[in-house]
Every structure is written in structure tokens, then in C-alpha cells.
Enzyme design. Structure first.
Site, PDB file in Angstrom:
ATOM      1  N   CYS A 187       8.053   7.314   5.105  1.00 41.86           N
ATOM      2  CA  CYS A 187       6.867   6.700   4.496  1.00 41.86           C
ATOM      3  C   CYS A 187       5.793   6.327   5.520  1.00 41.86           C
ATOM      4  O   CYS A 187       4.600   6.494   5.285  1.00 41.86           O
ATOM      5  CB  CYS A 187       7.263   5.469   3.692  1.00 41.86           C
ATOM      6  SG  CYS A 187       8.031   4.201   4.713  1.00 41.86           S
ATOM      7  N   HIS A 229       8.817  -0.341   3.702  1.00 41.97           N
ATOM      8  CA  HIS A 229       8.084   0.769   3.104  1.00 41.97           C
ATOM      9  C   HIS A 229       6.619   0.683   3.523  1.00 41.97           C
ATOM     10  O   HIS A 229       6.139  -0.393   3.882  1.00 41.97           O
ATOM     11  CB  HIS A 229       8.219   0.712   1.577  1.00 41.97           C
ATOM     12  CG  HIS A 229       7.720   1.948   0.879  1.00 41.97           C
ATOM     13  ND1 HIS A 229       8.027   3.217   1.296  1.00 41.97           N
ATOM     14  CD2 HIS A 229       6.925   2.106  -0.219  1.00 41.97           C
ATOM     15  CE1 HIS A 229       7.453   4.101   0.483  1.00 41.97           C
ATOM     16  NE2 HIS A 229       6.768   3.445  -0.438  1.00 41.97           N
ATOM     17  N   ASP A 244       0.522   5.660  -3.149  1.00 47.27           N
ATOM     18  CA  ASP A 244       1.737   5.844  -2.360  1.00 47.27           C
ATOM     19  C   ASP A 244       2.081   7.337  -2.350  1.00 47.27           C
ATOM     20  O   ASP A 244       2.672   7.861  -3.291  1.00 47.27           O
ATOM     21  CB  ASP A 244       2.888   5.030  -2.973  1.00 47.27           C
ATOM     22  CG  ASP A 244       4.163   5.112  -2.137  1.00 47.27           C
ATOM     23  OD1 ASP A 244       4.294   6.054  -1.331  1.00 47.27           O
ATOM     24  OD2 ASP A 244       5.043   4.244  -2.309  1.00 47.27           O
TER      25      ASP A 244
END
Length: 627
Positions: A187, A229, A244
Site C-alpha cells: 500500500c 495502511h 485507495d
């Protein structure tokens, strides 16, 4: 870890796919860019922001950059416009919490208008430098929204989640050019590449970090320690928006060893009141919400994954992820827009519950058959699904804590969820049910249901129970159909006390093929003295609109005179064949008469369809009791 988004492909085992969060490696020290000064007349002044990841974005230094070979943030920016430092979120960026159920996105986005741009962005194949890639993508993008969209589409379809790197972070670089060259990252790398590409495209973008309810998340767990994250905020049309790209690109399997590209539109400019469902930023200003949520509220909130909203679901009750049973029972409901199908699994099976479909959702009562904590998963799919989308997707999960078991409430194995009539049975032509609930209670072992049939259909019914006391043939004969114009009545006589399933099938009369299962009811009878025989057996010449008035029982007493009264039309003669033959006479549309049952084991009703014919056809068969 990735987002837990049930996207499996088998019906029996609804999906266990996941999307993801990569754990962050050690935080890198903040780059302190030295001021670059230049002589008079040479320079352009731009504002650059430098701050630690965890500080609220604010202006820290103003730097004057010469036109020479300056490098900004360690990347060559030549040929791209300079952009201002991102401003911190303010009042005009905030959205009301809870979600107002209006839009899934934080600004109006016409996906159809973006289709050409999307298709273009997917085809761009530039891997040699981030700058060249951005230049290529911007050829078709004019507005800031289009630029962000092109970057988003490219990253979601070209960077895969690095499941190996996730387990071995020391080897991992999340620098944009490394991510581009490797074609994979966790991520952190997705978010840094996104931020860098946006800055090259002249759009303000910020990498955010925090906690996410992603891969490996367990209902009710707490979050401690460092964030796990990363995602982005982008500044479009005067407001900050969230996205995202890690979770937009696909999902990892349960064992976290395999990544599958599975594009997810939901995480592009997600409405902040929905984004907070599974993303909790370290800096609460970046929730973009009014009021903001505390970490505790985030932990206690129900996790609705993207499927929940993409399928048009609106809410689930209770709103807490952990439910306690009361006297062995727990109840759940989901609200949705019309036309959604549901199923559930409690500890992997749908045996211990009763689900009913409503026009605007579903209601479910469950009765766990052992104490302890049980996982309850609810799945949904649209009823008009394209073939490719014809799988149930997990939309919500609960943890059911059961202190005592209700042993009395038992469901037969043959009961099929959902139970009772609904918009689905209506769509198949069964209108105005006399019983709209899923369960029929009878004390004397008899019950009757009526429907109006809106279509020209043939109906097939059968009765089922556990324990093998009913063969398939006898299961059919315990239900009698009576048709009056477009009305159908189903009379049910139970063979004994217990829990029974009444299944209803239909087909178009013009179809030669098989009957399709439509719906079922649960019938309960606690009276142990109940013992009804089956209805008489009927043959193909017994027409749908004929009616037996008497005798309804398929088992006749021995050595008795039995009255017959049958409603039949278009017939020349009717005989009852026992040891002797007894003709019936026509009286006001009914054939009537008496027959004696002495000396025989079976009694047949025979008809002469045409006075000129010499042969009879059997239409009904009765058994006679043995002495």
C-alpha cells in the site's frame, strides 16, 4: 492487509476474497530539502511543503527555486507545472456523518463520460519513467478530475499487490520509480506513486496513513501501535477527496499468497462517511467528516465492505458487529433498494435460521444449535445480475454470542432459504398470498393457502419432513390443488405432528420442460394425535379445474357406503369402480352418488369423455382400509 471483500465464485462456498493493507516499513526520516537560492531575475518562486507524515499539513518553508537543474522531492520535474503546497482540510471539505444515503462518492462523477478516458489509460504502456508515463496519460486528460482518473485507472490495472514483499519488507522499496519498474508494491508504494504522479500532473495529492479493516481483520478487534495502511487524498475542484488505489486494484486470498486483479470502483473518491467504515487516518482531520470519529467508535462500528454499498444496500440492524442471543434467538435485518437477493451462513450453513425477503430488504432470525461465538455472514446479489456477476458476495458479518440453545426450534433439512412468499414468488405469478409470513401453525394438522395466479402456469407442490416418513410420491399426495378461475387453493393434510416444508414449483403451461422451484413455507404442528391420510391419487385425465368435494381422504373405510361428489365438466359418464360398479349422476355441475367398499382394496373413479366411446379413463384412485 487487503480488504476482506467476499468475492468468491462458488455458490455453495460464498467467496472469501480480500483486498489489502501493506504494513509500513520503518518510517523514513523526513526529507529536509535545503533551500535553493538563485540570483535575481533567474528564479520562479514556488511554495513547497515539508512536514512529517504525522503532522497536520501546514506550510513550513517557502523556497525560491532557480530554473537550473533543480530537483524537487528528489524527482526531476522538468516539463511539468509547479504546484502549490497542499492546504490542510478545512470546513468546506467536510461531509456529514453518518452517511446520508445519497451518493457513494464525494463529488458527482459521470462514469459513462469517463469510459473513453478509462479505456485510453488502460492501454498506456510506458514503464521507463514516471514522468513519461504521466505525460502519456495526460494526453487525453484536461480537467483535474480527468487527470486523477487516468492515474487511478492506470495504477489499479498495472500495479499488483506484492504478497512476497509484504512478508519481507526489508527488501522492499516504495519509491515511485522502483514501484513502476517492479510493477508491484504494498500500500505504501501505491500511495507514494499516486502522490508523485499527481504532483507531476499538477494536482495536489497527499499520502495518508492509518489503520484499516482489511485483510485479516476480525470482527470486534482493537487497533494498537503503528498504522498499517496507506492511501491518498486528492484536491479536485476546491475540495479534498479520498481514494485507495491498493484496494481499487484487486484482492489477495485468505492465505495471503496470491493477488488477483479485481478492479473496485468503490474506492475512487469514496464518500468520507463510507470511507471511515474501514479507513481510520492517523490525523483525524483527514477523515473529512463532521463530527469526526474516535478510534473506539471506529473499532466498534459495523464493517460494511464495498460490496455492501456497490449492491445498493442502505443499512443493517443491529448496527453493532457483536450480537447476543435472547432465549437462543438473534435477529438481523438489511435495508436495500428493491430487487436484491440474499443468503446467509451461520458457521458455514444456512440450516439454523429463517430468512424472509422483503421488497426493501431481508429479515433473518437465527437459532444457533450450540453455545459460544458463531460467525454469521450475509451475502447478497442483484436479481437482474449479468451472468458474470451472478455470484453472492459477502456484504456484512456479525459475531453471534449464544448463551443458551433453543432446542425446540428446529428446521427441517429440506427447508430452503428464503422462506415464505416474497417479491420473487410474485414475479413468478403467485399474487395475493393468503399467508404472507414464512410459517404456518396448525393445531388439527390441516391448513389451506390461496393465491391469485397472474400467469398461465401449472403448479406442482410437495410436502417434506425429516426422518424419512414421507416418500416423494406420498409427499405430493398430502397436498391437494384446487383451481377456481385464476385462483389456486392448496389444501395440506399432515400425516403426523412435526415440522414440514411445503415446496411450490411452477412452469409455463406451454413449456414441455421441467418445473422450476419457486418458494416454500414451514408448517408446524405440535398435536401428536394428528394422523391424516393422503389425498386420492389423480391421473393425467384429471384436469386442473376439476374438484373433489368428497371424499377428500385417499383412504376409505372398509365395508361402508361412501358418498362421492365431484365437480367435473365436459364428461359424458362417470363410474366408481369398487367390487361392483356404481354410476354417478350429474346434478348442478357435480357428479354425485354412493359406492360400497366391501370386498375390495382399491376404488377407481372412471370417466367416459364421449358417449360414443366404449372405453373409460381412470381419473382418481382411493385405497380401502384393511380390516
Amino acid at each position: 492487509g487487503p480488504e476482506g471483500d467476499g468475492n468468491g465464485n462458488s455458490r455453495s462456498q460464498p467467496p472469501q476474497g480480500t483486498d489489502w493493507n501493506g504494513r509500513r516499513g520503518p518510517t523514513e526520516p523526513c526529507e529536509q530539502t535545503p533551500p535553493i537560492t538563485s540570483g535575481p531575475g533567474k528564479g520562479t518562486q514556488v511554495t513547497v511543503e515539508i512536514h512529517r507524515e504525522d503532522t497536520s499539513p501546514q506550510l513550513i518553508k517557502r523556497l525560491s527555486l532557480g530554473r537550473g537543474s533543480q530537483r524537487l522531492r528528489g524527482h526531476d520535474n522538468k516539463g511539468f507545472q509547479k504546484i502549490e503546497a497542499p492546504r490542510p482540510p478545512g470546513a468546506k471539505d467536510l461531509h456529514a456523518y453518518p452517511w446520508d444515503k445519497s451518493s457513494l462518492k464525494s463529488m458527482p462523477v459521470d462514469l459513462q463520460q469517463l469510459e473513453k478516458l478509462d479505456a485510453y489509460a488502460l492501454k498506456v504502456n510506458v514503464k521507463n519513467s514516471v514522468e513519461e508515463l504521466v505525460k502519456a496519460l495526460l494526453k487525453q486528460a484536461r480537467t483535474d478530475l480527468e487527470k486523477v482518473r487516468a492515474i487511478w485507472m492506470w495504477i489499479c490495472h498495472h500495479i499488483e499487490y506484492d504478497v512476497v514483499g509484504y512478508h519481507n519488507k526489508s527488501q522492499l522499496s516504495s519509491k515511485p520509480r522502483d514501484v513502476l519498474q517492479m510493477g508491484k508494491s504494498i500500500c505504501e508504494g501505491y500511495a507514494e506513486l499516486f502522490e508523485h504522479m499527481c504532483s507531476l500532473a499538477g494536482v495536489q495529492c497527499k499520502k495518508l496513513s492509518g489503520h484499516a479493516k482489511g485483510h485479516g481483520y476480525k470482527t470486534g478487534q482493537t487497533f494498537t501501535g503503528d498504522s498499517d495502511h496507506a492511501w491518498n487524498a486528492v484536491y479536485i475542484e476546491g475540495r479534498w477527496h479520498l481514494l485507495d488505489s491498493t484496494w481499487g486494484s484487486g484482492s489477495v486470498d485468505d492465505s495471503f499468497t496470491k493477488f488477483t486483479y479485481r478492479y473496485n470502483e468503490f474506492y475512487f473518491l469514496t464518500h468520507p462517511a463510507l470511507f471511515i467504515n474501514n479507513h481510520f487516518p492517523d490525523n483525524s482531520n483527514w477523515q473529512l467528516l463532521k463530527p469526526t470519529l474516535t478510534l473506539k467508535e471506529f473499532e466498534n462500528n459495523m464493517l460494511h465492505n464495498s460490496n455492501f454499498y456497490m449492491l445498493g444496500l442502505l443499512g443493517a440492524h443491529p448496527e453493532t458487529p457483536i450480537i447476543q442471543t435472547v432465549n437462543g434467538k438473534a435477529s438481523v435485518s438489511v435495508d436495500c433498494r428493491p430487487g436484491t437477493l440474499f443468503m446467509f451462513k451461520l458457521k458455514g450453513t444456512d440450516q439454523h435460521g429463517l430468512m424472509t425477503l422483503k421488497k426493501h430488504g431481508m429479515e433473518l432470525d437465527i437459532y444457533p444449535q450450540e453455545t459460544g461465538s458463531h460467525k454469521l455472514e450475509i451475502f447478497a446479489k442483484p436479481s437482474k445480475a449479468e451472468a458474470s456477476d451472478d455470484v453472492y458476495k459477502c456484504v456484512v458479518e456479525y459475531l453471534v454470542e449464544c448463551e443458551s440453545v433453543d432446542k425446540a426450534t428446529h428446521f427441517p433439512k429440506d427447508l430452503h432459504q428464503p422462506v415464505g412468499p416474497s417479491w420473487v414468488s410474485e414475479r413468478h405469478g403467485f399474487l395475493r398470498p393468503s399467508h404472507s409470513g414464512p410459517v404456518l401453525h396448525t393445531n388439527d394438522g390441516r391448513c389451506s393457502l390461496t393465491f391469485t395466479l397472474s400467469k398461465d402456469i401449472s403448479v406442482l407442490t410437495s410436502l417434506h419432513t425429516d426422518g424419512g416418513s414421507l416418500t416423494e410420491d406420498m409427499g405430493r399426495r398430502h397436498v391437494l390443488q384446487i383451481h377456481r378461475r385464476n385462483q389456486i387453493e392448496l389444501k395440506v393434510h399432515l400425516p403426523h405432528a412435526g415440522n414440514f416444508v411445503l415446496k411450490i414449483y411452477s412452469k409455463k403451461k406451454s413449456d414441455p420442460g421441467n418445473y422450476d422451484y419457486i418458494f416454500n413455507y414451514l408448517i408446524r404442528c405440535q398435536n401428536t394425535e394428528v394422523k391424516w391420510p393422503a389425498f386420492p391419487q389423480s391421473y393425467s385425465k384429471w384436469l386442473q379445474d376439476y374438484e373433489i368435494l368428497e371424499p377428500l381422504s385417499g383412504l376409505l373405510p372398509a365395508n361402508r357406503n361412501v358418498r362421492f361428489k365431484l365437480k367435473m365438466h365436459g364428461i359424458a359418464k362417470v363410474l366408481v369402480q369398487a367390487e361392483n360398479t356404481y354410476p354417478l349422476t350429474l346434478n348442478k355441475g357435480c357428479w354425485e352418488g354412493t359406492c360400497n367398499t366391501s370386498g375390495c382394496r382399491e376404488v377407481f373413479v372412471m370417466v367416459h369423455e364421449n358417449a360414443n366411446h366404449s372405453f373409460y379413463s381412470q381419473v382418481l384412485k382411493y385405497e380401502v382400509e384393511t380390516q
